[in-house]
Design a protein around this motif. Structure first.
Motif, short mmCIF file in Angstrom:
data_model
loop_
_atom_site.label_atom_id
_atom_site.label_comp_id
_atom_site.label_asym_id
_atom_site.label_seq_id
_atom_site.Cartn_x
_atom_site.Cartn_y
_atom_site.Cartn_z
N MET A 218 0.82 -1.21 0.00
CA MET A 218 0.00 0.00 0.00
C MET A 218 0.86 1.26 0.00
O MET A 218 1.90 1.32 0.66
N ASN A 219 0.41 2.26 -0.75
CA ASN A 219 0.95 3.61 -0.68
C ASN A 219 -0.22 4.58 -0.82
O ASN A 219 -1.38 4.15 -0.92
N ASP A 220 0.04 5.87 -0.83
CA ASP A 220 -1.06 6.84 -0.85
C ASP A 220 -1.94 6.69 -2.08
O ASP A 220 -3.18 6.74 -1.99
N LYS A 221 -1.32 6.48 -3.25
CA LYS A 221 -2.09 6.33 -4.48
C LYS A 221 -2.94 5.07 -4.47
O LYS A 221 -4.13 5.08 -4.81
N LYS A 222 -2.32 3.96 -4.04
CA LYS A 222 -3.04 2.69 -4.01
C LYS A 222 -4.14 2.70 -2.95
O LYS A 222 -5.17 2.04 -3.10
N GLU A 225 -7.34 4.11 -4.42
CA GLU A 225 -7.98 3.11 -5.27
C GLU A 225 -8.59 1.99 -4.44
O GLU A 225 -9.72 1.54 -4.70
N PHE A 226 -7.85 1.56 -3.42
CA PHE A 226 -8.30 0.47 -2.55
C PHE A 226 -9.58 0.83 -1.82
O PHE A 226 -10.54 0.06 -1.78
N THR A 227 -9.64 2.03 -1.26
CA THR A 227 -10.83 2.45 -0.50
C THR A 227 -12.02 2.68 -1.43
O THR A 227 -13.16 2.37 -1.07
N ASN A 228 -11.76 3.20 -2.62
CA ASN A 228 -12.85 3.42 -3.57
C ASN A 228 -13.51 2.11 -4.01
O ASN A 228 -14.71 2.07 -4.30
#
Length: 347
Positions: A218-222, A225-228
């Protein structure tokens, strides 16, 4: 006769621990003297040292709250222990009506405090309610350090403070010692839909070949996407990071009306979290690991069974090499930098 009792002592916050040779008093009522064999180090020690848990009123004091040792002697009022017993020392107390008074050590005639459970020293005075005998079937002394903190915390959160079944969708955030302890409990319960996230690829790779478990870097960008893509998805989310940002962004991922979010990781002592009110209105619940009865060791035997059942994986998360007590600051630094998941001091 104790000739040397080297101990890791916190004398000042935000400073290195001092190694002092402490004088052990006569074993007081309610206490046993334990020769420590192994001690683990967890993030609570880092937080104590760095002041994240607030001002420390008990300085100077001994450190460590999870370990394994051998009973050397004990007060006359203790009936259940025998000399030579192999035991776990834990900060988590068992229920007792007995009142046990605080005790301390001496260093050059100066008082050094102890919380009734310290493990980063050769010989420890431990209150009876923090001592748990290992069963004869448990030959895993080094691995049993996690029975002092990580595993009972994880099992209490999952078994006593949540409702899970084999097909529950579960998210673990932060794959340190606590995160993996949660995974061991869930594997023991045969849960088959588990997702584990972390920002450290090395931590995720330790058990990456396990079936029915997704390990996601996980990073900020992922994370966006993950939460969406995961709204209202999980029956249980366990946070082992203490990250305010992560907690705020992932509470909405709990399922409506049945989802539960449990915080195990330590936030800063006065940190506040902002969460949408409608997530609560939709019946999502939010709690700590120690609801439903408080910080009490409810079933040590169950935790020991989980350890033995998961021993192959437990060994994989522990470091190959031990540290010595005079290397404790190196161990803490390696831990802080992510070089090891659970440093172990061997005495």
């Amino acid at each position: 006769m104790i000739s040397k009792n080297f101990a890791a002592v916190l004398k000042k916050q935000k400073k290195k621990l001092s190694i002092l040779d402490l004088k052990v008093p006569k074993v007081p009522k309610g206490y046993a003297l334990i020769k420590m064999n192994y001690s683990g180090i967890c993030h609570t020690q880092l937080n104590e040292i760095n002041g994240f848990l607030g001002k420390d009123k008990h300085i100077p004091h001994c450190m460590g709250h999870e370990g394994v040792g051998e009973v050397i002697s004990f007060a006359k009022d203790i009936k259940r222990l025998r000399k030579g017993d192999k035991v776990v020392v834990s900060w988590i107390k068992k229920k007792t009506k007995k009142k046990i008074l605080p005790t301390s050590y001496l260093y050059k005639n100066k008082k050094i405090n102890t919380g009734g459970c310290n493990t980063l020293l050769n010989y420890s005075l431990v209150s009876e309610d923090r001592i748990f005998k290992l069963s004869k079937k448990n030959a895993y002394l080094r691995e049993s350090i996690i029975l002092g903190c990580a595993l009972p915390t994880a099992s209490n959160a999952i078994i006593n403070n949540a409702t899970v079944h084999k097909k529950s969708k579960i998210l673990i955030m932060g794959m340190g010692g606590l995160g993996y302890a949660c995974l061991f409990v869930l594997n023991y319960l045969k849960c088959s839909d588990i997702t584990c996230i972390d920002i450290d690829k090395k931590k995720l790779n330790i058990l990456s070949k396990k079936k029915n478990i997704k390990f996601i870097l996980m990073n900020d960008k992922k994370l966006i996407e993950f939460t969406n893509n995961s709204k209202d998805k999980y029956d249980l989310i366990i946070d082992c990071t203490g990250s305010k940002k992560l907690i705020e962004k992932t509470f909405s991922l709990c399922k409506r009306f049945i989802g539960k979010f449990i915080i195990i990781g330590n936030t800063k002592i006065n940190e506040r979290i902002s969460i949408k009110a409608w997530d609560f209105i939709f019946g999502k619940t939010f709690s700590g690991a120690w609801g439903n009865g408080g910080t009490v060791m409810k079933n040590f035997n169950l935790n020991e069974n989980i350890l033995i059942n998961q021993i192959k994986d437990v060994r994989k998360i522990l470091p190959k090499k031990n540290y010595k007590i005079n290397q404790v600051n190196q161990a803490l630094n390696d831990f802080k930098r992510g070089k090891v998941i659970r440093p172990i001091i061997k005495f």
